[in-house]
Design an enzyme around this catalytic site. Structure first.
Site, PDB file in Angstrom:
ATOM      1  N   GLY A  92       1.518  -2.732  -5.874  1.00 50.78           N
ATOM      2  CA  GLY A  92       0.931  -1.432  -6.185  1.00 50.78           C
ATOM      3  C   GLY A  92      -0.572  -1.470  -5.989  1.00 50.78           C
ATOM      4  O   GLY A  92      -1.087  -2.212  -5.154  1.00 50.78           O
ATOM      5  N   GLU A  93      -1.279  -0.643  -6.756  1.00 53.63           N
ATOM      6  CA  GLU A  93      -2.739  -0.516  -6.749  1.00 53.63           C
ATOM      7  C   GLU A  93      -3.349  -0.262  -5.370  1.00 53.63           C
ATOM      8  O   GLU A  93      -4.519  -0.539  -5.127  1.00 53.63           O
ATOM      9  CB  GLU A  93      -3.421  -1.711  -7.434  1.00 53.63           C
TER      10      GLU A  93
END
Length: 328
Positions: free
Chosen positions: A295-296
């Site tokens: 993610g991120e």
């Protein structure tokens, strides 16, 4: 969201795309030999409105939020981790910081009321319509209309459950088709996620054509902010690179509006089991498949490196005529 999508969205520049294809056909290589790199160059030409697109400024945005569904035990980590990771992003210590540095993207992090999680969607709506619209507005306001490309990512303990609920509400099936390990849930944890999602579906009976209703029922503030950012980028004709399952599920809320995601690339296909199914449902071909699931915005950032490569060869290669090579 309904009001913004009621008006026609800016369309791709077909003349610029045709000019980019003509340039590809004139370069010193067999036709189609650079595969997806050629398609990426044409895609960027269409949205930038120039036959030789460029990336002078790449903007990366991470939206962070907390989720009431965590009260059901769907994530093994405490929600305090969301704020801790936001601090890590801001001090440059996360993976996305290194990837943005490597591929020359300017990173900003927008934390959305972390001290006030959304509601537990098994007992009522996660947000009010006003809260959805406020989060969307914050997402839209964060977009730089002068960027050449926008990378989107997220952070939020519990948001893989939210993503699976949105995907289930949009495309049906059963929650077991969409729920995955997220930050590290075991088989029992994934089963719990699926049961919780089905409880939410039974409570809200979502209309897959009502994106605002889906966000209110299940969404996090970061998912709503991603939708706002996608729409703001479209209005500014800024092409978007989506990250993994959670980011893609957020953007998918716009899918019922025909062509609303036409300016979006899928940066990668993550290791989260529902992501491939979701990309297929949206008709998006991922740039990469590296078994990432962080993610991120990390997958979007690596895809930016491929996009830069595509534009470099598109712009810098000699044509047959320029090189004095036969066959052009």
């Amino acid at each position: 969201m309904r009001a913004r999508l009621a008006n026609p969205l800016p369309a791709a520049d077909t003349a610029a795309a045709d000019a980019a294809r003509a340039r590809q056909a004139s370069l010193t290589k067999p036709p189609g030999s650079l595969g997806i790199l050629e398609d990426l160059a044409v895609f960027m030409a269409a949205w930038q409105g120039r036959a030789r697109p460029r990336i002078a400024r790449a903007q990366a945005l991470i939206f962070a939020g907390n989720h009431g569904i965590c009260a059901r035990g769907v994530n093994p980590f405490p929600q305090a981790v969301t704020a801790q990771m936001v601090a890590n992003f801001r001090t440059g210590g996360a993976a996305i910081n290194q990837l943005c540095r490597a591929f020359d993207a300017q990173l900003s992090v927008v934390a959305l009321e972390l001290e006030r999680p959304t509601g537990d969607f098994t007992t009522g709506p996660a947000m009010t319509e006003a809260e959805v619209l406020e989060a969307m507005a914050q997402g839209a306001a964060a977009v730089d209309p002068g960027a050449d490309v926008l990378l989107l990512g997220e952070m939020g303990i519990g948001n893989s459950t939210v993503a699976a609920a949105l995907a289930r509400g949009l495309f049906g099936g059963h929650a077991t088709d969409w729920a995955g390990p997220g930050t590290g849930a075991d088989a029992e944890g994934v089963s719990l996620k699926a049961r919780v999602i089905e409880e939410g579906i039974a409570l809200h009976r979502p209309d897959p054509r009502d994106g605002l209703g889906l966000l209110a029922a299940f969404g996090g503030r970061e998912q709503a902010a991603i939708c706002g950012a996608v729409l703001a980028a479209r209005q500014a004709r800024v092409p978007v690179i989506l990250d993994g399952f959670i980011c893609t599920a957020a953007a998918a809320v716009l899918h019922p509006f025909e062509g609303a995601l036409a300016h979006c690339l899928a940066g990668h296909c993550s290791a989260e089991p529902g992501h491939r199914r979701l990309l297929d449902a949206l008709g998006l071909r991922p740039v990469l498949a590296l078994d990432m699931r962080l993610g991120e915005g990390s997958g979007a950032a690596v895809a930016l490196g491929v996009l830069r490569a595509a534009l470099s060869v598109h712009d810098g290669m000699a044509t047959f005529e320029e090189a004095g090579v036969s066959g052009g």
